[in-house]
Design an enzyme around this catalytic site. Structure first.
Site, short mmCIF file in Angstrom:
data_model
loop_
_atom_site.label_atom_id
_atom_site.label_comp_id
_atom_site.label_asym_id
_atom_site.label_seq_id
_atom_site.Cartn_x
_atom_site.Cartn_y
_atom_site.Cartn_z
CB THR A 75 3.62 3.74 -5.10
OG1 THR A 75 4.04 4.07 -3.78
CG2 THR A 75 4.20 4.76 -6.06
CB VAL A 123 -0.89 0.02 1.26
CG1 VAL A 123 -1.74 1.29 1.30
CG2 VAL A 123 -1.78 -1.22 1.31
CB CYS A 124 1.03 4.10 0.69
SG CYS A 124 1.37 5.85 0.91
CB SER A 125 5.82 5.11 -0.23
OG SER A 125 5.51 5.36 1.11
#
Lengths: 231, 231
Positions: free
Chosen positions: A125, A105-107
């Site tokens: 991302t 998830v995300c970075s």
């Protein structure tokens, strides 16, 4: 729900400076899946200080974590301190071998990338870091959730909820995912339309990028070093 | 953002059996507000076990919490054990006196109700418990977020994110809320349309209600006792 579901072990990486909602969103969904055990995995058992101060206790360590069906790496600025951490990168590489799904998830996707786990995969991302995925040989895709074979990656922070519902449907079918969505009353209704650089007012996008420039530049340098180290 | 913002102290109640996303969603938003300090407040400083096992460390106790500008009560089945807990109810009553906003997410509204803080107010809560608000003299409203004077209540679990963005705009203006929404990439895109009993397939609503019947019946009894105790 069907009690005959095969047991599923989900492992979520936990580290200092993680954006807590990157993991607490998916945690809420994963922990409601039938016959599923969610393990929060960190370098030690000491409570982890997330990006804004909230402290979460790990369940197990990198060394003691069980075999995982699903590996999930959340993001946050704390990711940057992990990108060259061989203990974490080694853990991800080792666990990815027999995991059914390798996810982020995300970075958190940058960390999968630094472990060499996104080379040749389409992935997403947080919008601020999307172009950096290419450094790790991934194909950056602007989308809320991206699936390529057994890699599933979500966009920034709140995308983790959409991501996790998709994962739940992959593992247990659509009805289970729909039941969880109903239980967590996930019929979002944001009071503003500012959740992406395409929709937010231009001055707000500009101001946020300016405030983040120092951190983004440091991240860019770290990613350059980390990508040069991939075997 | 403007560095001249007046300091804001946010207090979020933390208790065993809380639904962690009820509080971690708003925490992610509140902690990004300028000059804001978020305090997780519990009966003791021991880590709290949330509904599905995730453990969160409190920052302070009911007795030691500072004066609060915003009081926020999350929900979960653990709420039921608090509905007759005079130490918690007394804390809420005392802190509501000088808080600018008295708020809840999900079934946290029942706890505000038991403290007598919703009598004569329009309010919302998780769809499964909505009718119970009337026991506390509140007017149940089916909506994602409901504001009535200085009471702001959110619906079930994930409604906490919509709720918190509205609160951020109340405290700091729309631009600040929009900037936070952009940072947490909150442009939700649920893979299914099953987030409310109005939208979910009827058999899924029925099955979830059946699985929850035991807990809902116990809650109904507890609410009946708790509402009879309000001074």
């Amino acid at each position: 729900m069907n009690s005959a579901w095969k047991p599923v072990d989900v492992g979520i990486l936990l580290f200092d400076g993680v954006t807590q909602l990157d993991l607490t969103g998916p945690y809420e969904v994963f922990s409601r899946m039938p016959n599923t055990h969610v393990h929060l995995i960190a370098a030690s058992l000491a409570p982890v200080r997330t990006e804004w101060g909230l402290r979460i206790s790990p369940d197990t360590t990198l060394e003691d974590a069980p075999r995982l069906d699903l590996l999930c790496v959340p993001g946050g600025w704390g990711v940057d301190d992990c990108l060259e951490d061989e203990r974490i990168l080694g853990f991800l590489r080792a666990r990815a071998v027999d995991a059914r799904y390798v996810t982020s998830v995300c970075s958190g996707a940058l960390l999968l990338g630094a472990a060499g786990l996104l080379r040749g995969y389409r992935a997403t991302t947080h919008w601020m870091s999307l172009d950096l995925l290419a450094s790790f040989g991934a194909e950056p895709v602007h989308d809320r959730v991206v699936r390529d074979r057994n890699r599933i990656t979500g966009g920034g922070v709140t995308a983790g909820i959409d991501f996790a519902l998709l994962v739940a449907s992959e593992l247990f079918g659509v009805s289970v995912a729909q039941s969880i969505q109903l239980a967590i009353e996930y019929c979002p209704d944001p009071p503003f339309d500012s959740g992406s650089p395409q929709h937010a007012p231009a001055d707000i996008v500009r101001a946020l990028l300016e405030r983040s420039a120092g951190k983004l530049n440091r991240r860019r340098d770290t990613v350059a070093r980390a990508s040069a180290r991939i075997p």
